[in-house]
Design a protein around this motif. Structure first.
Motif, mmCIF file in Angstrom:
data_model
loop_
_atom_site.group_PDB
_atom_site.id
_atom_site.type_symbol
_atom_site.label_atom_id
_atom_site.label_comp_id
_atom_site.label_asym_id
_atom_site.label_seq_id
_atom_site.Cartn_x
_atom_site.Cartn_y
_atom_site.Cartn_z
ATOM 1 N N MET A 173 0.821 -1.209 0.000
ATOM 2 C CA MET A 173 0.000 0.000 0.000
ATOM 3 C C MET A 173 0.857 1.263 0.000
ATOM 4 O O MET A 173 0.512 2.251 -0.664
ATOM 5 C CB MET A 173 -0.953 -0.018 1.201
ATOM 6 N N LEU A 174 1.969 1.253 0.728
ATOM 7 C CA LEU A 174 2.849 2.422 0.723
ATOM 8 C C LEU A 174 3.408 2.685 -0.673
ATOM 9 O O LEU A 174 3.472 3.838 -1.130
ATOM 10 C CB LEU A 174 3.996 2.219 1.714
ATOM 11 N N GLY A 175 3.816 1.621 -1.354
ATOM 12 C CA GLY A 175 4.305 1.786 -2.722
ATOM 13 C C GLY A 175 3.248 2.361 -3.641
ATOM 14 O O GLY A 175 3.521 3.252 -4.448
ATOM 15 N N GLY A 176 2.011 1.862 -3.518
ATOM 16 C CA GLY A 176 0.929 2.389 -4.347
ATOM 17 C C GLY A 176 0.607 3.839 -4.036
ATOM 18 O O GLY A 176 0.364 4.647 -4.946
ATOM 19 N N ILE A 177 0.612 4.196 -2.757
ATOM 20 C CA ILE A 177 0.311 5.587 -2.367
ATOM 21 C C ILE A 177 1.389 6.540 -2.880
ATOM 22 O O ILE A 177 1.091 7.599 -3.446
ATOM 23 C CB ILE A 177 0.174 5.681 -0.836
ATOM 24 N N PHE A 178 2.658 6.166 -2.695
ATOM 25 C CA PHE A 178 3.750 7.029 -3.156
ATOM 26 C C PHE A 178 3.745 7.164 -4.678
ATOM 27 O O PHE A 178 4.017 8.247 -5.222
ATOM 28 C CB PHE A 178 5.094 6.490 -2.689
ATOM 29 N N LEU A 179 3.423 6.069 -5.364
ATOM 30 C CA LEU A 179 3.390 6.119 -6.828
ATOM 31 C C LEU A 179 2.285 7.041 -7.318
ATOM 32 O O LEU A 179 2.473 7.833 -8.246
ATOM 33 C CB LEU A 179 3.185 4.700 -7.377
#
Length: 224
Positions: A173-179
């Motif tokens: 989820m962190l990767g998706g949010i940052f992307l």
């Protein structure tokens, strides 16, 4: 700056994807309580697909569940959620690679790349939520059975795979949010730049002078 953030976000998401893939195949979702095992030298662990027994000699014997549909409902639901999470992560990884600014794969249009990257980030978030629900649901069932005094079956404790699943879901989820945020930040910067160019291109307003006894408006040059 945006390219670096996109790369870091994709690396976070791919790390979470790898962890969740290992979690899905692991057979240590729950471990038997040592105080309740009939044979103290044996330790039983179960996953979504198989059950393993560690004997007193250190050997491990695993067997697949014979009938997948005969498992408990929550186990079947967790299997489905983890598979959905992995599929979403695979699709999101492909879209994100096509949408990175530093890659020349696929589209060369900036707007098209941004749409691909945002879609990939959104799918990463959905995949992380799916795996988080599966792991938390499984852990809740283990905890409920462990503290239920009327439960007559074998009681289990939380296995190592559950903690890996939580960690992988958070990275997902962190990767998706940052992307997603990297693309939104880029769009906001472009909007601010275009607005500044529009304001700078406007001609300066002429100074207006209103006479006392007339409603006619003249410029400063005409009045002189």
């Amino acid at each position: 700056m945006a390219s670096s953030l996109q790369i870091c976000a994709l690396l976070l998401a791919l790390t979470g994807f790898t962890i969740l893939l290992v979690t899905t195949m692991s057979n240590r979702w729950k471990i038997s309580d040592t105080t309740a095992v009939l044979v103290p030298a044996e330790r039983i662990s179960e996953g979504l697909w198989m059950e393993c027994t560690v004997t007193e000699f250190g050997s491990t014997q695993c067997k697949m569940f014979l009938y997948m549909l005969s498992s408990d409902i929550h186990i079947q639901a967790c299997r489905a959620l983890m598979i959905v999470s992995i599929l979403l992560g695979f699709i999101a990884a492909v879209l994100s690679l096509l949408g990175l600014k530093c890659t020349n794969i696929g589209l060369s249009d900036e707007d098209g790349k941004m749409k691909f990257a945002v879609t990939g980030g959104f799918l990463f978030i959905l995949g992380g939520l799916s795996s988080m629900v599966a792991v938390s649901w499984y852990a809740a069932m283990i905890t409920a059975q462990f503290f239920d005094p009327l439960y007559a079956g074998t009681k289990y404790e939380l296995g190592d795979a559950l903690y890996l699943g939580w960690a992988g879901s958070i990275l997902y989820m962190l990767g998706g949010i940052f992307l997603t945020c990297s693309c939104k930040g880029k769009k906001k910067m472009e909007y601010s730049a275009s607005k500044y160019r529009y304001s700078a291109g406007q001609p300066a307003l002429q100074q207006q002078i209103y006479t006392k006894n007339s409603e006619t408006v003249t410029s400063a040059k005409e009045y002189v």
